[in-house]
Design an enzyme around this catalytic site. Structure first.
Site, PDB file in Angstrom:
ATOM      1  CE1 TYR A 284       1.125  19.815 -55.723  1.00 24.45           C
ATOM      2  CE2 TYR A 284      -0.421  21.500 -56.442  1.00 24.45           C
ATOM      3  CZ  TYR A 284       0.461  20.485 -56.736  1.00 24.45           C
ATOM      4  OH  TYR A 284       0.696  20.144 -58.043  1.00 24.45           O
ATOM      5  CG  HIS A 292       3.235  14.068 -56.049  1.00 18.90           C
ATOM      6  ND1 HIS A 292       3.587  14.552 -57.283  1.00 18.90           N
ATOM      7  CD2 HIS A 292       4.210  13.182 -55.700  1.00 18.90           C
ATOM      8  CE1 HIS A 292       4.720  13.982 -57.685  1.00 18.90           C
ATOM      9  NE2 HIS A 292       5.114  13.156 -56.735  1.00 18.90           N
ATOM     10  CE  LYS A 337      -2.464  15.136 -58.277  1.00 20.89           C
ATOM     11  NZ  LYS A 337      -1.367  14.192 -58.208  1.00 20.89           N
TER      12      LYS A 337
END
Length: 382
Positions: A284, A292, A337
């Protein structure tokens, strides 16, 4: 003409002030600017040089639990949760992330109001419930509009207005009463609610706080005495993999995980476990409450030293099946991600000297990062 009053979503505290400190570590306040033409500006620097001061660092105490391979910090006195608010270390044992069970328990027994001290979990639950109610109302309105259009095409008369009142409040009250009766919250002899929750720290987090920052004291679970820092590393290495006995190899699981954890924490990232997305860690930028995770870390040992050339078993650990990388990359790409393959260069066996300090051990490891992305023909045309 009446105006519809829109219910605003519940607002929580100012997270920028609540999570202002990136680490549980106190730094000296900055000195005022120095002006060469103003002799008075020299005074703060002269005083800081003649009378140096060291800020008092916050100290936390945790109990080592070898069964769960973690350390538990007591948050009943209101001080242990500072590790969460200053760096997002650990998670609540009875909560999703931030230790909020005690607040929710006080609200359940009626000590505080339904809108007082709302936790992040409760705010999220209320926003999701409001979103679901909005979707239901929108669906009802669309259904009524479709029925109206069909009646006009058929030439039918409009129906009589119906009473849309429902007994939702009665159902909700019954559900709340059933929930209260189903669970009895523990209290002491004076009737005060007992906080059963602890802040659970992983072993890499505990070692980083105890050794790198020096803000955590870890107690032995049997004697309740503090464990010396020199004994934490071998203790955690044995607890992480009890099967390995005797001299621990340089590529034991805890050492690889801690090297990667220490590496990214030192670079300013907030590192959290990534088992939910089939990876080792999540990175993070500021913390889970702000955004997120942007990157997902997969740890892969690298045996580049010449002493590992004939070790077939260790060389096999360097590779990963293509379907594992593909499935993990696809899962992470669906949640926006980027997968990072983190190669840890393992030092040769026997290079570790007995009694060496942790920083000397970390110098023998090297970390390399390689990012992989999922190529999509419909999006990646350029």
């Amino acid at each position: 003409m009446t105006e519809e009053v829109k219910k605003r979503s519940p607002q929580g505290p100012n997270i920028h002030l609540l999570y202002a400190d990136p680490l549980p570590y106190v730094l000296l306040p900055p000195l005022p600017p120095l002006h060469l033409h103003n002799p008075l500006s020299y005074i703060p620097y002269i005083l800081a040089y003649l009378f140096p001061s060291t800020p008092t660092q916050p100290t936390f105490t945790a109990a080592f639990h070898p069964e769960s391979r973690s350390c538990h910090v007591d948050v009943s006195n209101g001080g242990g949760d500072g590790l969460w608010f200053k760096g997002f270390f650990g998670k609540g044992t009875l909560s999703r992330s931030e230790p909020t069970w005690f607040v929710r328990a006080r609200r359940a027994v009626g000590e505080i109001g339904q809108d007082e001290h709302l936790t992040s979990e409760e705010i999220t639950a209320r926003r999701r419930a409001a979103r679901q109610d909005f979707k239901k109302e929108r669906e009802k309105a669309e259904q009524k509009e479709r029925e109206r259009i069909l009646r006009e095409e058929r030439g039918e008369a409009p129906p009589l207005p119906e009473d849309d009142k429902e007994s939702e409040s009665e159902v909700d009250e019954e559900a709340i009463e059933q929930e209260k009766d189903a669970y009895t919250y523990p209290t002491d002899t004076n009737g005060t609610l007992i906080n059963l929750e602890h802040l659970q720290l992983t072993l890499p987090e505990s070692l980083f706080l105890a050794h790198a920052l020096g803000t955590l004291t870890i107690l032995d679970p049997h004697t309740s005495r503090s464990i010396p820092q020199s004994q934490l590393l071998p203790l955690f290495r044995r607890a992480y993999n009890p099967v390995l006995g005797g001299v621990m190899p340089p590529d034991d699981p805890f050492m690889l995980n801690y090297v990667v954890y220490h590496h990214f924490r030192s670079l300013g990232w907030v590192v959290k476990p990534g088992v939910k997305f089939a990876v080792d860690y999540l990175l993070y930028r500021r913390g889970p409450v702000f955004s997120h995770a942007e990157f997902a870390i997969m740890i892969i040992p690298s045996y580049a030293h010449p002493s590992y050339e004939g070790d077939v078993e260790r060389k096999r650990k360097e590779s990963r099946p293509w379907h594992l990388l593909h499935s993990t990359n696809r899962v992470c790409s669906q949640v926006k991600k980027t997968v990072i393959l983190c190669f840890v260069e393992v030092p040769p066996v026997g290079s570790e000297v007995g009694g060496e300090r942790l920083e000397e051990t970390l110098r023998r490891y090297k970390v390399r990062e390689v990012s992989i992305r999922r190529w999509q023909p419909s999006r990646n045309r350029d």
